[in-house]
Write a protein that holds these residues in place. Sequence first.
Motif, PDB file in Angstrom:
ATOM      1  N   ASN A 164       0.856  -1.184   0.000  1.00 43.42           N
ATOM      2  CA  ASN A 164       0.000   0.000   0.000  1.00 43.42           C
ATOM      3  C   ASN A 164       0.904   1.251   0.000  1.00 43.42           C
ATOM      4  N   ALA A 165       0.305   2.408   0.159  1.00 40.37           N
ATOM      5  CA  ALA A 165       1.074   3.652   0.158  1.00 40.37           C
ATOM      6  C   ALA A 165       2.095   3.633   1.294  1.00 40.37           C
ATOM      7  N   CYS A 166       3.317   4.017   0.972  1.00 39.49           N
ATOM      8  CA  CYS A 166       4.378   4.080   1.980  1.00 39.49           C
ATOM      9  C   CYS A 166       5.362   5.203   1.639  1.00 39.49           C
ATOM     10  N   CYS A 167       6.167   5.542   2.620  1.00 40.34           N
ATOM     11  CA  CYS A 167       7.125   6.650   2.440  1.00 40.34           C
ATOM     12  C   CYS A 167       8.360   6.379   3.295  1.00 40.34           C
ATOM     13  N   GLN A 168       9.546   6.560   2.725  1.00 41.93           N
ATOM     14  CA  GLN A 168      10.811   6.445   3.446  1.00 41.93           C
ATOM     15  C   GLN A 168      11.608   7.746   3.279  1.00 41.93           C
ATOM     16  N   GLU A 186      17.545  16.467   3.884  1.00 46.34           N
ATOM     17  CA  GLU A 186      16.824  15.205   3.705  1.00 46.34           C
ATOM     18  C   GLU A 186      16.375  15.000   2.275  1.00 46.34           C
ATOM     19  N   SER A 187      15.939  13.746   1.999  1.00 43.84           N
ATOM     20  CA  SER A 187      15.299  13.360   0.748  1.00 43.84           C
ATOM     21  C   SER A 187      14.302  12.239   1.046  1.00 43.84           C
ATOM     22  N   ILE A 188      13.173  12.161   0.281  1.00 42.85           N
ATOM     23  CA  ILE A 188      12.164  11.114   0.533  1.00 42.85           C
ATOM     24  C   ILE A 188      11.827  10.386  -0.763  1.00 42.85           C
ATOM     25  N   ILE A 189      11.295   9.177  -0.579  1.00 41.85           N
ATOM     26  CA  ILE A 189      10.690   8.420  -1.685  1.00 41.85           C
ATOM     27  C   ILE A 189       9.301   7.992  -1.208  1.00 41.85           C
ATOM     28  N   TYR A 190       8.320   8.351  -2.024  1.00 43.56           N
ATOM     29  CA  TYR A 190       6.924   7.994  -1.700  1.00 43.56           C
ATOM     30  C   TYR A 190       6.396   7.065  -2.791  1.00 43.56           C
ATOM     31  N   LEU A 191       5.738   5.975  -2.351  1.00 43.44           N
ATOM     32  CA  LEU A 191       5.156   5.003  -3.289  1.00 43.44           C
ATOM     33  C   LEU A 191       3.678   4.825  -2.942  1.00 43.44           C
ATOM     34  N   ASP A 192       2.798   5.139  -3.907  1.00 45.01           N
ATOM     35  CA  ASP A 192       1.360   5.097  -3.635  1.00 45.01           C
ATOM     36  C   ASP A 192       0.741   3.777  -4.083  1.00 45.01           C
ATOM     37  N   GLN A 193       1.089   3.309  -5.210  1.00 45.82           N
ATOM     38  CA  GLN A 193       0.479   2.083  -5.743  1.00 45.82           C
ATOM     39  C   GLN A 193       1.520   0.969  -5.763  1.00 45.82           C
ATOM     40  N   GLY A 194       1.371   0.071  -4.861  1.00 44.42           N
ATOM     41  CA  GLY A 194       2.337  -1.004  -4.769  1.00 44.42           C
ATOM     42  C   GLY A 194       1.832  -2.282  -5.419  1.00 44.42           C
ATOM     43  N   SER A 195       2.503  -3.328  -5.194  1.00 42.03           N
ATOM     44  CA  SER A 195       2.159  -4.637  -5.746  1.00 42.03           C
ATOM     45  C   SER A 195       1.424  -5.457  -4.688  1.00 42.03           C
ATOM     46  N   PRO A 196       0.684  -6.502  -5.085  1.00 42.85           N
ATOM     47  CA  PRO A 196      -0.005  -7.340  -4.091  1.00 42.85           C
ATOM     48  C   PRO A 196       0.972  -7.981  -3.121  1.00 42.85           C
ATOM     49  N   VAL A 228      18.167   6.313   7.529  1.00 37.51           N
ATOM     50  CA  VAL A 228      16.914   6.065   6.838  1.00 37.51           C
ATOM     51  C   VAL A 228      15.823   5.909   7.893  1.00 37.51           C
ATOM     52  N   GLY A 229      14.643   6.471   7.616  1.00 39.53           N
ATOM     53  CA  GLY A 229      13.544   6.425   8.571  1.00 39.53           C
ATOM     54  C   GLY A 229      12.224   6.605   7.871  1.00 39.53           C
ATOM     55  N   THR A 230      11.177   6.824   8.630  1.00 40.11           N
ATOM     56  CA  THR A 230       9.823   6.969   8.077  1.00 40.11           C
ATOM     57  C   THR A 230       9.485   8.433   7.885  1.00 40.11           C
ATOM     58  N   CYS A 231       8.488   8.646   7.020  1.00 42.50           N
ATOM     59  CA  CYS A 231       7.943   9.989   6.848  1.00 42.50           C
ATOM     60  C   CYS A 231       6.798  10.170   7.863  1.00 42.50           C
ATOM     61  N   ALA A 232       6.506  11.394   8.206  1.00 43.81           N
ATOM     62  CA  ALA A 232       5.428  11.648   9.166  1.00 43.81           C
ATOM     63  C   ALA A 232       4.080  11.228   8.588  1.00 43.81           C
ATOM     64  N   GLY A 237       7.945   1.317   4.291  1.00 46.47           N
ATOM     65  CA  GLY A 237       7.938   0.223   3.322  1.00 46.47           C
ATOM     66  C   GLY A 237       9.258  -0.546   3.415  1.00 46.47           C
ATOM     67  N   ASP A 238       9.591  -1.223   2.354  1.00 43.35           N
ATOM     68  CA  ASP A 238      10.827  -2.003   2.275  1.00 43.35           C
ATOM     69  C   ASP A 238      11.879  -1.144   1.573  1.00 43.35           C
ATOM     70  N   ALA A 239      12.865  -0.627   2.344  1.00 40.62           N
ATOM     71  CA  ALA A 239      13.869   0.285   1.802  1.00 40.62           C
ATOM     72  C   ALA A 239      15.163  -0.467   1.521  1.00 40.62           C
TER      73      ALA A 239
END
Length: 256
Positions: A164-168, A186-196, A228-232, A237-239
């Motif tokens: 599901n949606a995740c952010c690192q 800082e820098s972030i990566i956000y993923l909204d549509q993931g795989s099953p 590396v950590g989570t976004c607020a 997710g899997d980083a």
Amino acid sequence: MSPLASRLLVLLCLALPLYGVEKVKNRGYRKEPDVDKCTGNDAEKPNCTRHSSDEGRSPCQSSMYGSCMQGPAGTSGRDGNPGANGIPGTPGIPGRDGLKGEKGECVSEIFEEPWRPNYKQCAWNALNYGIDLGKVADCTFTKLRSDSALRVLFSGSLRLKCKNACCQRWYFTFNGAECTGPLPVESIIYLDQGSPELNSTINIHRTSSVEGLCEGVKAGLVDVAVWVGTCADYPRGDASTGWNSVSRIIIEELPK
């Protein structure tokens, strides 16, 4: 002869000898000059010189004695009082402009030692660090001045995948604390549509960077680290960091 004629003849005989004596006296006598004609300042007259025989006489009594000699000079007189200021003169004609001068050189004064470059690089080959939370890599740096800024750069492969949606979030710390001058780096990566499933084919690794300036770090030994950590408000997710490529941290001290 009558008595009258006899008397006149006797008087004549008596007078002749007296006349002869008086005439003889006058032959050796020099007549005194007229004093009124050579008195006072007559020493300045030409041909008026005083002789030794003139002792007791006035400085100049006779031109017959020659010209008077000029006496010694008198004492110099005192300077007179300064005169009053004169009338101001009329203004002169205005002068012409001079020739244009040569262009001068720009000289800057240096009151302190010139800035010396201060930088460091730490690099890793195929870091392949798969943690989702924690320190990824660090690099120690000696900061020379407290009034300078630190420029930091992390360059390496980053990846994130999730169902599901995740952010690192990847960020820098300085001696264990994030930058506050002025804000975190800082820098972030956000993923909204993931795989099953986490092992789906959506698994993209891209070389990315985290870069910024940090002020307010004191001089001395500084531990610069990438975490590396989570976004607020978003789940993690899997980083993955530094997969199958070179990763590096570059630190540079810059003058403010």
